[in-house]
Design an enzyme around this catalytic site. Structure first.
Site, PDB file in Angstrom:
ATOM      1  N   LYS A  16       0.898  -1.337  -0.269  1.00 18.96           N
ATOM      2  CA  LYS A  16       0.123  -0.018  -0.356  1.00 18.96           C
ATOM      3  C   LYS A  16       1.066   1.205   0.210  1.00 18.96           C
ATOM      4  O   LYS A  16       0.586   2.182  -0.755  1.00 18.96           O
ATOM      5  CB  LYS A  16      -0.718  -0.052   1.375  1.00 18.96           C
ATOM      6  CG  LYS A  16      -2.227  -1.318   1.059  1.00 18.96           C
ATOM      7  CD  LYS A  16      -2.615  -0.585   2.748  1.00 18.96           C
ATOM      8  CE  LYS A  16      -1.919  -1.045   3.765  1.00 18.96           C
ATOM      9  NZ  LYS A  16      -1.076  -2.194   4.057  1.00 18.96           N
ATOM     10  N   THR A  17       1.970   1.170   0.584  1.00 15.72           N
ATOM     11  CA  THR A  17       2.642   2.730   0.706  1.00 15.72           C
ATOM     12  C   THR A  17       3.407   2.982  -0.455  1.00 15.72           C
ATOM     13  O   THR A  17       3.442   3.937  -0.895  1.00 15.72           O
ATOM     14  CB  THR A  17       4.093   2.496   2.214  1.00 15.72           C
ATOM     15  OG1 THR A  17       2.947   1.822   3.039  1.00 15.72           O
ATOM     16  CG2 THR A  17       4.886   3.677   2.433  1.00 15.72           C
ATOM     17  N   LYS A  38      -1.261   9.594   5.829  1.00 19.17           N
ATOM     18  CA  LYS A  38      -0.994   7.808   6.351  1.00 19.17           C
ATOM     19  C   LYS A  38      -2.153   7.950   8.026  1.00 19.17           C
ATOM     20  O   LYS A  38      -1.433   8.414   9.254  1.00 19.17           O
ATOM     21  CB  LYS A  38       0.601   7.378   7.132  1.00 19.17           C
ATOM     22  CG  LYS A  38       0.073   6.374   7.494  1.00 19.17           C
ATOM     23  CD  LYS A  38       0.141   4.954   6.993  1.00 19.17           C
ATOM     24  CE  LYS A  38       0.003   4.160   7.896  1.00 19.17           C
ATOM     25  NZ  LYS A  38       0.135   1.975   7.161  1.00 19.17           N
ATOM     26  N   GLU A 116      -3.195   7.002   2.375  1.00 20.64           N
ATOM     27  CA  GLU A 116      -2.299   5.001   3.068  1.00 20.64           C
ATOM     28  C   GLU A 116      -3.785   4.745   4.014  1.00 20.64           C
ATOM     29  O   GLU A 116      -3.319   4.968   4.991  1.00 20.64           O
ATOM     30  CB  GLU A 116      -1.956   4.646   3.236  1.00 20.64           C
ATOM     31  CG  GLU A 116      -1.420   3.279   3.057  1.00 20.64           C
ATOM     32  CD  GLU A 116      -0.191   2.887   3.430  1.00 20.64           C
ATOM     33  OE1 GLU A 116       0.687   3.859   3.494  1.00 20.64           O
ATOM     34  OE2 GLU A 116       0.104   1.827   3.789  1.00 20.64           O
ATOM     35  N   GLY A 117      -4.851   3.494   4.048  1.00 21.41           N
ATOM     36  CA  GLY A 117      -5.181   2.865   4.658  1.00 21.41           C
ATOM     37  C   GLY A 117      -3.736   2.202   6.440  1.00 21.41           C
ATOM     38  O   GLY A 117      -2.789   2.490   5.881  1.00 21.41           O
ATOM     39  N   GLY A 119      -3.275  -1.615   6.960  1.00 22.56           N
ATOM     40  CA  GLY A 119      -3.565  -2.918   7.291  1.00 22.56           C
ATOM     41  C   GLY A 119      -4.731  -3.587   6.266  1.00 22.56           C
ATOM     42  O   GLY A 119      -4.476  -2.534   4.806  1.00 22.56           O
TER      43      GLY A 119
HETATM   44  N1  LIG Z   1       7.449  -3.759  -6.305  1.00 22.23           N
HETATM   45  C1  LIG Z   1       7.856  -4.301  -4.965  1.00 22.23           C
HETATM   46  N2  LIG Z   1       9.301  -4.466  -5.372  1.00 22.23           N
HETATM   47  C2  LIG Z   1      10.103  -4.484  -3.843  1.00 22.23           C
HETATM   48  N3  LIG Z   1       9.902  -4.366  -2.480  1.00 22.23           N
HETATM   49  C3  LIG Z   1       8.531  -3.778  -2.582  1.00 22.23           C
HETATM   50  C4  LIG Z   1       7.726  -3.665  -3.573  1.00 22.23           C
HETATM   51  N4  LIG Z   1       6.524  -3.789  -3.270  1.00 22.23           N
HETATM   52  C5  LIG Z   1       6.507  -3.966  -1.727  1.00 22.23           C
HETATM   53  N5  LIG Z   1       7.520  -3.636  -1.528  1.00 22.23           N
HETATM   54  C6  LIG Z   1       8.177  -3.527   0.104  1.00 22.23           C
HETATM   55  O1  LIG Z   1       7.551  -4.912   0.557  1.00 22.23           O
HETATM   56  C7  LIG Z   1       7.386  -3.984   1.275  1.00 22.23           C
HETATM   57  C8  LIG Z   1       5.883  -3.477   2.310  1.00 22.23           C
HETATM   58  O2  LIG Z   1       5.754  -2.571   1.312  1.00 22.23           O
HETATM   59  P1  LIG Z   1       4.698  -1.774   2.074  1.00 22.23           P
HETATM   60  O3  LIG Z   1       5.002  -1.268   2.741  1.00 22.23           O
HETATM   61  O4  LIG Z   1       4.418  -0.403   0.912  1.00 22.23           O
HETATM   62  O5  LIG Z   1       3.113  -2.404   2.436  1.00 22.23           O
HETATM   63  P2  LIG Z   1       2.375  -1.865   2.986  1.00 22.23           P
HETATM   64  O6  LIG Z   1       1.168  -2.854   2.655  1.00 22.23           O
HETATM   65  O7  LIG Z   1       2.134   0.210   3.213  1.00 22.23           O
HETATM   66  O8  LIG Z   1       2.315  -2.512   4.514  1.00 22.23           O
HETATM   67  P3  LIG Z   1       1.881  -1.760   6.229  1.00 22.23           P
HETATM   68  O9  LIG Z   1       0.729  -2.983   6.536  1.00 22.23           O
HETATM   69  O10 LIG Z   1       3.259  -1.900   6.640  1.00 22.23           O
HETATM   70  O11 LIG Z   1       1.918  -0.772   5.716  1.00 22.23           O
HETATM   71  C9  LIG Z   1       8.379  -3.249   2.263  1.00 22.23           C
HETATM   72  O12 LIG Z   1       9.792  -2.938   2.677  1.00 22.23           O
HETATM   73  C10 LIG Z   1       8.591  -1.956   0.598  1.00 22.23           C
HETATM   74  O13 LIG Z   1       9.387  -1.274   0.772  1.00 22.23           O
HETATM   75 MG   LIG Z   2       2.018   0.825   4.333  1.00 25.04          MG
END
Ligand SMILES: Nc1ncnc2c1ncn2[C@@H]1O[C@H](COP(=O)(O)OP(=O)(O)OP(=O)(O)O)[C@@H](O)[C@H]1O
Ligand SMILES: [Mg+2]
Length: 236
Positions: A16-17, A38, A116-117, A119
């Site tokens: 998501k982030t 966020k 960004e939500g 989870g």
């Molecule tokens: N396409 C990608 N290629 C490489 N690394 C990625 C990719 N997408 C996400 N990541 C890595 O995976 C991890 C999880 O991604 P992200 O933090 O965006 O997820 P999230 O859904 O926001 O998580 P949270 O629920 O903790 O907010 C992070 O370390 C991010 O850098």
């Molecule tokens: Mg996130």
């Protein structure tokens, strides 16, 4: 309906982030006035006696905004747990008015906003107040981020179905390869099945890239990967 997107996901860690930051960077690159938020973050780190979220920091860098940190991330909690649980352990209660006030201020300052939500949609923020309720109050169209791997059809359909039950306007799905070595056959077939069963467009498929890291902001790479792999029409 507000201008921008509420980014939710089928789970924690789906990207998501990365997607919210990637979209914000594309808006910024087009010269549009984009804000980011966020609203609730857990697992925050203490920096100079202030709790800071990696997600909020990445979003702020991606949108290149000067907004005060407190507006971008009004609720920051230390324990890496669901918001209600993290709040209870910190002997505090989440002030949803603080979220709404910060959101209104950011909407006044920016033409578009990407939120960004935390989870998935049924993560509890207050006793009976969930992420889905926050998305509903913000009146933003929703994008669902999901994994390409086995199991994602179930998670994605559940998320879309629940969002629709709450009257959210789901714009589409972004499939993100957050981990390496995803099975290509599953990835390709899942995309078609998700489109067929939701009736929604897949707005992009983001490949795994070693240097895409929310803790190590790389503007050039983020913009390139998102311009190459996202449906341009979603950037208004
Ligand atoms: N396409 C990608 N290629 C490489 N690394 C990625 C990719 N997408 C996400 N990541 C890595 O995976 C991890 C999880 O991604 P992200 O933090 O965006 O997820 P999230 O859904 O926001 O998580 P949270 O629920 O903790 O907010 C992070 O370390 C991010 O850098
Ligand atoms: Mg996130």
């Amino acid at each position: 309906m507000g201008k921008g997107y509420f980014i939710t996901g089928t789970d924690t860690g789906v990207g998501k982030t990365l997607v919210a930051g990637g979209l914000a960077a594309l808006y910024k690159n087009k010269g549009l006035n984009i804000g980011v938020m966020k609203p609730v973050a857990t697992g925050c780190k203490r920096v100079n006696n202030t709790l800071v979220s990696d997600d909020a920091a990445f979003l702020k860098l991606s949108a290149e905004v000067e907004d005060e940190y407190d507006l971008i991330n009004p609720i920051s909690l230390e324990q890496p747990l669901a918001p209600t649980v993290a709040a209870r352990l910190s002997h505090t209660k989440i002030d949803t008015d603080k979220i709404n006030t910060a959101y209104d201020t950011l909407c006044e300052r920016h033409e578009y906003i990407i939120v960004e939500g935390i989870g998935g949609l049924l993560v509890p923020i207050d006793e009976y107040y969930f992420v889905v309720d926050m998305a509903e109050e913000m009146e933003l169209p929703v994008i669902v981020v999901c994994r390409p791997t086995l199991g994602t059809i179930n998670h994605t359909l559940l998320t879309v179905s629940y969002a629709r039950q709450h009257g959210l306007d789901v714009k589409g799905i972004i499939i993100n390869e957050s981990a390496e070595n995803c099975d290509t056959i599953v990835k390709d077939t899942n995309t078609d099945e998700i489109k067929r069963l939701t009736g929604l467009p897949v707005l992009g498929t983001i490949p795994f890239h070693k240097q895409l890291d929310i803790k190590d902001y790389n503007k050039e790479l983020l913009v390139k990967i998102f311009s190459d792999n996202i449906d341009k029409d979603i950037i208004i």
